[in-house]
Scaffold this motif. Structure first.
Motif, PDB file in Angstrom:
ATOM      1  N   UNK A  96       0.852  -1.188   0.000  1.00 17.26           N
ATOM      2  CA  UNK A  96       0.000   0.000   0.000  1.00 17.26           C
ATOM      3  C   UNK A  96       0.884   1.231   0.000  1.00 17.26           C
ATOM      4  N   UNK A  97       0.544   2.185  -0.859  1.00 20.48           N
ATOM      5  CA  UNK A  97       1.298   3.444  -0.893  1.00 20.48           C
ATOM      6  C   UNK A  97       0.335   4.605  -1.094  1.00 20.48           C
ATOM      7  N   UNK A  98       0.777   5.793  -0.730  1.00 17.93           N
ATOM      8  CA  UNK A  98      -0.020   7.004  -0.927  1.00 17.93           C
ATOM      9  C   UNK A  98       0.185   7.516  -2.348  1.00 17.93           C
ATOM     10  N   UNK A  99      -0.881   8.019  -2.947  1.00 14.00           N
ATOM     11  CA  UNK A  99      -0.785   8.684  -4.247  1.00 14.00           C
ATOM     12  C   UNK A  99      -0.540  10.156  -3.956  1.00 14.00           C
ATOM     13  N   UNK A 100       0.650  10.647  -4.307  1.00  9.74           N
ATOM     14  CA  UNK A 100       1.042  12.004  -3.904  1.00  9.74           C
ATOM     15  C   UNK A 100       0.397  13.089  -4.745  1.00  9.74           C
ATOM     16  N   UNK A 101       0.195  12.832  -6.044  1.00 13.16           N
ATOM     17  CA  UNK A 101      -0.258  13.904  -6.933  1.00 13.16           C
ATOM     18  C   UNK A 101      -1.783  14.044  -6.992  1.00 13.16           C
ATOM     19  N   UNK A 102      -2.519  13.178  -6.277  1.00 11.96           N
ATOM     20  CA  UNK A 102      -3.976  13.241  -6.335  1.00 11.96           C
ATOM     21  C   UNK A 102      -4.559  13.215  -4.933  1.00 11.96           C
ATOM     22  N   UNK A 103      -5.672  13.926  -4.772  1.00 11.69           N
ATOM     23  CA  UNK A 103      -6.473  13.797  -3.557  1.00 11.69           C
ATOM     24  C   UNK A 103      -7.884  14.258  -3.893  1.00 11.69           C
ATOM     25  N   UNK A 104      -8.821  13.947  -2.995  1.00  9.94           N
ATOM     26  CA  UNK A 104     -10.213  14.329  -3.224  1.00  9.94           C
ATOM     27  C   UNK A 104     -10.727  15.010  -1.961  1.00  9.94           C
ATOM     28  N   UNK A 105     -10.950  16.319  -2.050  1.00  6.61           N
ATOM     29  CA  UNK A 105     -11.441  17.133  -0.940  1.00  6.61           C
ATOM     30  C   UNK A 105     -10.600  16.938   0.318  1.00  6.61           C
ATOM     31  N   UNK A 106      -9.294  16.842   0.121  1.00  7.53           N
ATOM     32  CA  UNK A 106      -8.384  16.683   1.250  1.00  7.53           C
ATOM     33  C   UNK A 106      -8.201  15.246   1.704  1.00  7.53           C
ATOM     34  N   UNK A 107      -8.941  14.299   1.120  1.00  5.03           N
ATOM     35  CA  UNK A 107      -8.798  12.889   1.493  1.00  5.03           C
ATOM     36  C   UNK A 107      -7.659  12.268   0.702  1.00  5.03           C
TER      37      UNK A 107
END
Length: 200
Positions: free
Chosen positions: A60-71
């Motif tokens: 599992x990793x974080x997607x750095x370039x995308x987010x949705x309403x701060x999530x």
């Protein structure tokens, strides 16, 4: 025995913490987590079907370039159970779902498409009610469609009335008496011969 239990450490007077070497930290942190497949999918490499609910050890990793309403959006990497090809998918908080990115194709799910269409229709109706010009345009379009349907029905009724009045036996007689092109050519040639004979 008490000498080994040291709670505080000695720092010399000339200690400078800024001179300590810094560790290089990778901004993308990966964790190994146990997850279940969120949807039915098919591996693109070997064609193996992976069903919803199958358990995997995934990265599992974080997607750095995308987010949705701060999530935060997370990306998961799993391996196919048959060919060990890598499959990745990420979370989609906007639709409360997951998006398959690579390595597999998501199987067709009719109920989800129906739910999305219902949401779109409800949203469209709410927008139409808010705008009076759109309501007027919609009414005129509906009335135009009704007029077109009525005209088409009248044409069909006229055609049916013509077919109902047609005599089937007379039509069959005309078809039976219809001459082939060869017979017509023979009749023309005999007519020409009969027209030439009196001249001689």
């Amino acid at each position: 025995m008490a000498d080994r239990k040291v709670l505080n450490k000695y720092y010399p007077p000339d200690f400078d913490p800024s001179k300590l070497p810094r560790l290089k930290v990778n901004p993308v942190k990966t964790f190994v987590v146990r997850i279940m497949a969120p949807f039915n999918m098919r591996c693109c490499t070997c064609g193996e079907y992976i069903y919803k609910g199958k358990k995997f050890n995934s990265k599992k990793e974080d997607v750095l370039d995308k987010d949705y309403l701060g999530l935060k959006i997370f990306r998961f990497f799993i391996k196919c159970t048959r060919c060990l090809a890598e499959i990745s998918f990420r979370t989609d908080p906007e639709n409360c779902d997951y998006i398959c990115e690579q390595g597999a194709t998501r199987n067709f799910q009719a109920h989800e498409i129906a739910e999305r269409q219902e949401k779109q229709l409800a949203k469209q109706e709410a927008e139409d009610e808010a705008n009076p010009m759109k309501v007027l345009e919609k009414r005129t379009e509906e009335s135009k469609n009704e007029m077109d349907i009525i005209d088409a029905l009248e044409e069909l009724k006229d055609l049916n009335a013509r077919h109902a009045n047609a005599d089937i036996e007379s039509m069959l007689d005309t078809v039976a008496n219809k001459k082939t092109p060869e017979e017509l050519a023979k009749e023309k040639s005999t007519d020409c011969d009969s027209a030439l004979i009196p001249l001689l």
